[in-house]
Design a protein around this motif. Structure first.
Motif, PDB file in Angstrom:
ATOM      1  N   SER A   1      12.469  65.793  38.911  1.00 49.63           N
ATOM      2  CA  SER A   1      12.712  64.735  39.566  1.00 49.63           C
ATOM      3  C   SER A   1      11.041  64.251  40.023  1.00 49.63           C
ATOM      4  CB  SER A   1      13.605  64.914  40.573  1.00 49.63           C
ATOM      5  OG  SER A   1      14.958  65.076  40.395  1.00 49.63           O
ATOM      6  N   ARG A   2      10.177  65.173  40.605  1.00 49.89           N
ATOM      7  CA  ARG A   2       9.156  64.808  40.967  1.00 49.89           C
ATOM      8  C   ARG A   2       8.290  64.215  39.743  1.00 49.89           C
ATOM      9  NH1 ARG A   2       6.690  69.548  42.399  1.00 49.89           N
ATOM     10  NH2 ARG A   2       8.199  69.582  44.336  1.00 49.89           N
ATOM     11  N   GLN A   3       8.560  64.889  38.808  1.00 52.48           N
ATOM     12  CA  GLN A   3       7.817  64.523  37.459  1.00 52.48           C
ATOM     13  C   GLN A   3       7.990  63.180  36.893  1.00 52.48           C
ATOM     14  OE1 GLN A   3       5.371  66.891  37.375  1.00 52.48           O
ATOM     15  NE2 GLN A   3       5.232  66.714  35.054  1.00 52.48           N
ATOM     16  N   ASP A   4       9.495  62.907  36.924  1.00 54.80           N
ATOM     17  CA  ASP A   4       9.822  61.597  36.619  1.00 54.80           C
ATOM     18  C   ASP A   4       9.320  60.452  37.743  1.00 54.80           C
ATOM     19  OD1 ASP A   4      11.250  62.464  34.625  1.00 54.80           O
ATOM     20  OD2 ASP A   4      13.164  62.486  35.641  1.00 54.80           O
TER      21      ASP A   4
ATOM     22  N   GLU B   1      -3.172  67.182  45.302  1.00 60.63           N
ATOM     23  CA  GLU B   1      -2.589  68.416  44.701  1.00 60.63           C
ATOM     24  C   GLU B   1      -1.901  68.414  43.523  1.00 60.63           C
ATOM     25  OE1 GLU B   1       0.952  69.966  46.980  1.00 60.63           O
ATOM     26  OE2 GLU B   1       0.454  68.248  48.340  1.00 60.63           O
ATOM     27  N   TYR B   2      -1.664  67.236  43.152  1.00 64.68           N
ATOM     28  CA  TYR B   2      -0.843  66.967  42.023  1.00 64.68           C
ATOM     29  C   TYR B   2      -1.534  66.421  40.822  1.00 64.68           C
ATOM     30  CZ  TYR B   2       3.081  67.868  45.204  1.00 64.68           C
ATOM     31  OH  TYR B   2       4.153  68.304  45.976  1.00 64.68           O
ATOM     32  N   GLN B   3      -2.625  66.034  41.158  1.00 65.75           N
ATOM     33  CA  GLN B   3      -3.557  65.260  40.425  1.00 65.75           C
ATOM     34  C   GLN B   3      -4.017  66.049  39.194  1.00 65.75           C
ATOM     35  OE1 GLN B   3      -6.802  63.002  42.232  1.00 65.75           O
ATOM     36  NE2 GLN B   3      -5.515  61.737  43.457  1.00 65.75           N
TER      37      GLN B   3
ATOM     38  N   ARG C   1      -4.073  67.466  33.298  1.00 67.87           N
ATOM     39  CA  ARG C   1      -3.832  68.404  32.379  1.00 67.87           C
ATOM     40  C   ARG C   1      -2.880  68.547  31.238  1.00 67.87           C
ATOM     41  NH1 ARG C   1      -5.973  71.485  36.875  1.00 67.87           N
ATOM     42  NH2 ARG C   1      -3.895  72.019  37.795  1.00 67.87           N
ATOM     43  N   SER C   2      -1.555  67.879  31.806  1.00 69.31           N
ATOM     44  CA  SER C   2      -0.637  67.901  31.171  1.00 69.31           C
ATOM     45  C   SER C   2      -0.574  66.632  30.117  1.00 69.31           C
ATOM     46  CB  SER C   2       0.693  67.739  32.026  1.00 69.31           C
ATOM     47  OG  SER C   2       0.667  66.659  32.795  1.00 69.31           O
ATOM     48  N   ASP C   3      -1.494  65.810  30.238  1.00 70.73           N
ATOM     49  CA  ASP C   3      -1.370  64.555  29.445  1.00 70.73           C
ATOM     50  C   ASP C   3      -2.286  64.535  28.311  1.00 70.73           C
ATOM     51  OD1 ASP C   3      -2.173  61.694  28.642  1.00 70.73           O
ATOM     52  OD2 ASP C   3      -1.000  61.190  30.321  1.00 70.73           O
ATOM     53  N   GLU C   4      -1.925  64.701  27.160  1.00 76.18           N
ATOM     54  CA  GLU C   4      -2.611  64.800  25.797  1.00 76.18           C
ATOM     55  C   GLU C   4      -3.475  63.748  25.420  1.00 76.18           C
ATOM     56  OE1 GLU C   4      -2.754  67.592  24.194  1.00 76.18           O
ATOM     57  OE2 GLU C   4      -1.409  68.590  25.354  1.00 76.18           O
TER      58      GLU C   4
END
Length: 894
Positions: free
Chosen positions: A43-46, A78-80, A85-88
């Motif tokens: 949910s946080r990712q969404d 803290e989430y940036q 890193r997860s964005d290709e």
């Protein structure tokens, strides 16, 4: 032309976003943070995806620049990093920008483009750093330009650029050994895992820098500015007695430690002992805990059988001046008591019943009577649940009404320890060597998940959830290792995220800090160690587990290594090494099988590689061509695991030593289908002389044997009574005239091959534990020896004296090899249990010898090394960091 990266990136898209005036972003920051914390991971990712997706007329816009701006503008710090890193697309964008700079001959300008450099660091992509590493190492001028920025910082106001330049050099794996960095100004540089052996940092400004895992052996940091420097390590607490339990207080102020005879409270900010109380004679404590509101502290005290348990309860507000309340006659050696979240109840397991003590009214009531012994109880920190572990089931109760909800059953197992996560969503149960995880919300209908990756050969002694419920940790111990295992609850994977190794005895207890950033573990080895839960991911290379064997080709171009995880072939460069191929014992797959390869040997010309399998006794012979490694032949002459192998320099002979003490010898010039020559000598370790004339073996009973391969081979030529307690290493000199051996008696002995068996060897003494590896340099000057005492000693063959001792290894050194002189300088390569291969430069100065680190590989996060570092007068260095330096062997007046 380069695309700009600026804080005004969204000005190019004036109509891209709908108004958020009445949306999520219009909420106060503290409310947004609270909402985000309560969301599960998907949910946080969404939510983050919605907040960082730019649109025009309701259609998404594919713009990495705008995406980066939205992440920096709308997402908590803290989430940036995780999002970037997860964005290709952002990784591709960063790499493309660097490639454009390189094509224009301006790659050095990346350190001046601050926003681009920040992106490069945040994406932390292996492909990006490989590109930078190759560019810097191939272009000497680029390296000089970057070093020039660092030098200019001494007198010019170029600190941000200089910090980026030094960061780039470190990330490109450039060893900065012996550099004169006196007075440089590089605040907030990322120097993690950098090699600064003997580097001079006097009066340098390193404030705010990241020095996690840095190599600072004999670095000079006197009067350097080190305020807010991050090492991501804490000093180990040396308690002086076996640690039975440890626990952080919910407010993060206290760490309680229960040793063999007392309870100690430490101030967590400085890790200093503040209280010691309640000394117990001949008793054990199995559990300590604080109430959620921090008002109460409790400890259980048991006899050796663990059946007669007394629980003591202290009021923290009285500063321990009041006599603790005592509850006698309770059973269980795990978490046999628990505080409710609202501070009302104190639950205790009393053999066949759960007693609830009302902390407000000072009264007691029985929750329920059970059939069988109760091992543990646990309230969830969110105040919803109470779990009770009784034999083969876990019963769940509503924490407010105290009414039974349902039970999780394990018919054939005894559940020794149960724990609810802080958010009440998860229930963990330990079945001695197994951990099972249940979803509380799904109930007993859902099959439990078996967690893997921990030390399955040892008992699970303690489990702990982090306060944010993101992490689960377990402490285990046994004959196969004493470890702390970490799982990510957000990943959904049953496999361990990290395994922390470092204790030397049974690990009894684990506890997360209040901010969930640290994990404390207590052990019978009389220490409490601290592990960083989350750290910035690094680009690692090398082995995941300890290494037993390394071998170098005579031209120094190839290096082979073998460990518990795999074998690897490395291409050597002037001051670094790059993995070319990874393989296991049977196939050439990258994903290897643990506990497979124990020994490797390269032919002198680097065309052949032999590897021995520790499980099934097979020896594989591989051909090496540029970019290709292929199995040519598999030998099956042993019935059990291979202990060591050796290829003769002329490529004629292959020898192997078996676990059962059998030595096999193959003639590679004859028909490879033939049976090997077998020597029943109880010789596990073998070595072939470079001229192919001699075979030597070393055995656990202490003897060293020699065979002349030009004779009939029917019996040994010589036998030396070498090392009482066992011979554990053997090696020939390059000319084949000398044979060196090492053993359990902590000595190295040098024998003349052409002499008789009764000769007295030259003996080298100095190691304090078993000598595990030895190697003689090709020029006949040096003998190097590695030991279980975590040191390497360098001996002069001319004088017989130890001219240098390397004390910066965190674990045992198991293998050594000399590399042909590079640019006129001799290099020694070492490997061992610390998972790292290190290349050392030997420098002779008059009658002295200096050993300097040139390069190292690592897999797990490298540990900080500060042996012999000087920190007198360092400005702003925190007390904790100063103590860490002291423990690591720094020279300081604290």
């Amino acid at each position: 032309m380069l695309n700009p990266i600026s804080s005004s990136a969204n000005l190019h898209y004036p109509a891209t976003q709908k108004s958020t005036e009445f949306g999520f972003l219009s909420l106060p920051l503290e409310i947004r943070e609270e909402i985000e914390k309560r969301l599960d991971f998907p949910s946080r990712q969404d939510l983050f995806e919605a907040l960082t997706t730019a649109t025009r007329n309701s259609e998404p816009i594919d713009s990495p620049i705008l995406k980066l701006h939205l992440i920096k503008d709308r997402i908590q710090t803290e989430y940036q990093g995780v999002l970037i890193r997860s964005d290709e697309r952002l990784k591709e964008f960063a790499l493309s920008q660097l490639q454009r700079l390189l094509a224009s001959g301006q790659l050095d300008q990346v350190v001046e483009k601050l926003a681009l450099f920040e992106l490069v660091c945040l994406v932390n992509d292996p492909a990006v750093f490989k590109f930078l590493q190759e560019s810097v190492q191939q272009d000497a001028r680029l390296k000089e330009k970057l070093l020039n920025w660092v030098e200019r910082s001494k007198t010019e106001e170029v600190q941000p650029i200089a910090a980026n330049a030094l960061t780039l050099l470190v990330k490109a794996d450039v060893a900065l050994t012996g550099q004169d960095f006196r007075g440089i100004r590089v605040p907030r540089a990322d120097l993690s895992c950098g090699v600064f052996d003997h580097t001079r940092f006097e009066a340098a400004d390193l404030s705010g820098s990241n020095l996690q895992g840095a190599w600072l052996r004999q670095a000079d940091l006197r009067h350097a500015k080190m305020g807010e420097v991050r090492f991501e390590e804490l000093p180990t607490l040396k308690v002086g007695s076996p640690v039975i339990a440890c626990c952080y207080s919910p407010d993060g102020h206290w760490l309680a430690v229960r040793d063999w005879s007392s309870i100690k409270l430490y101030d967590t900010k400085i890790l200093k002992l503040k209280y010691t109380f309640e000394s117990y004679d001949r008793e054990n404590v199995s559990f300590v805990s604080f109430s959620v509101d921090g008002k109460w502290f409790a400890a259980s005290v048991s006899d050796y059988d663990g059946e007669d348990v007394t629980v003591k309860l202290w009021n923290m507000e009285s500063n321990f001046e009041q006599v603790p309340k005592t509850f006698e006659g309770y059973g269980g050696r795990k978490n046999s008591f628990s505080f409710s979240a609202d501070g009302k109840w104190f639950a205790l397991a009393r053999f066949d019943r759960v007693m609830l003590w009302d902390l407000e009214s000072d009264s007691e009531q029985v929750l329920e009577t059970f059939e069988g012994h109760i091992d543990s109880v646990s309230f969830s920190a969110d105040g919803r649940w109470l779990a009770v572990g009784a034999w083969s089931s876990v019963k769940l109760y509503d924490a407010k009404s105290l009414k039974f909800k349902y039970a999780f059953e394990e018919p054939k197992h005894r559940i020794g320890n149960v724990l609810l996560s802080s958010d009440g969503k998860w229930l963990i149960g330990s079945l001695r060597e197994t951990l099972k995880l249940w979803s509380v919300e799904s109930g007993p209908e859902q099959v439990s998940k078996i967690l893997g990756g921990h030390n399955s050969c040892g008992a699970v002694n303690s489990v702990s959830f982090s306060a944010d419920s993101k992490w689960l940790a377990a402490a285990s111990g046994g004959s196969w290792g004493d470890t702390v295992t970490l799982w990510s609850m957000e990943s959904g994977s049953a496999q361990a995220t990290k395994i922390f190794e470092g204790h030397s005895d049974n690990v009894n207890s684990v506890s997360f800090s209040a901010d969930s950033k640290w994990l404390a573990s207590g052990s019978y080895d009389e220490t409490v160690r601290f592990w960083r839960v989350e750290s910035e991911p690094k680009t690692f290379k090398g082995h995941r587990r300890g290494m037993h064997s390394i071998s170098l080709s005579s031209d120094g171009k190839w290096l082979a290594s073998a460990g518990d995880d795999a074998a690897k072939l490395w291409r050597m460069k002037n001051s670094s090494a790059q993995v070319l191929k990874t393989f296991d014992g049977h196939t050439d797959q990258v994903e290897s099988i643990p506990d497979r390869l124990g020994s490797v040997s390269l032919s002198a010309d680097g065309k052949w590689l032999a590897s021995g399998d520790t499980c099934d006794g097979k020896v594989n012979l591989r051909s090496i061509e540029e970019g290709s490694v292929q199995i040519t032949k598999t030998f099956k002459g042993h019935s059990w695991g291979i202990w060591s192998i050796s290829l003769s320099a002329d490529g004629k002979w292959l020898a192997s030593g078996n676990h059962d003490g059998t030595v096999n010898l193959w003639n590679l010039e004859s028909n490879l289908e033939q049976e090997p020559k077998k020597f029943k000598v109880y010789g596990r370790l073998v070595s072939l002389s470079a001229d192919g004339k001699w075979l030597a073996s070393a055995s656990p009973e202490g003897s060293v044997r020699l065979w002349n391969l030009e004779s009939s081979l029917e019996q040994e030529s010589k036998r030396f009574r070498a090392h009482p307690g066992g011979a554990s290493s053997v090696s020939f000199s390059a000319d084949g005239k000398w044979l060196a051996s090492g053993g359990a008696d902590c000595t190295v002995k040098l024998w003349s091959v052409e002499g008789n068996s009764a000769q007295e060897p030259k003996t080298f003494e100095g190691h304090t534990k078993e000598v595990t590896s030895i190697s003689l340099s090709a020029d006949g000057k040096w003998l190097a020896s590695g030991s279980l005492d975590n040191t390497v000693r360098l001996w002069s063959l001319a004088s017989g004296q130890c001219v240098a001792t390397i004390k910066s290894f965190h674990e045992a050194v198991l293998s050594l090899a000399w590399r042909q002189a590079v640019k006129g300088q001799t290099q020694l390569v070492t490997a061992g249990e610390d998972k790292s291969i290190k290349g050392w430069r030997i420098e002779e100065k008059d009658d002295k010898c200096e050993v300097l680190l040139e390069w190292r590989s690592y897999y797990a996060q490298a540990a900080l090394t500060a042996t012999g570092a000087r920190i007198e007068g360092a400005v702003g260095l925190s007390e904790l960091n100063a103590r860490l330096f002291e423990q690591l062997g720094a020279e300081a007046e604290l």
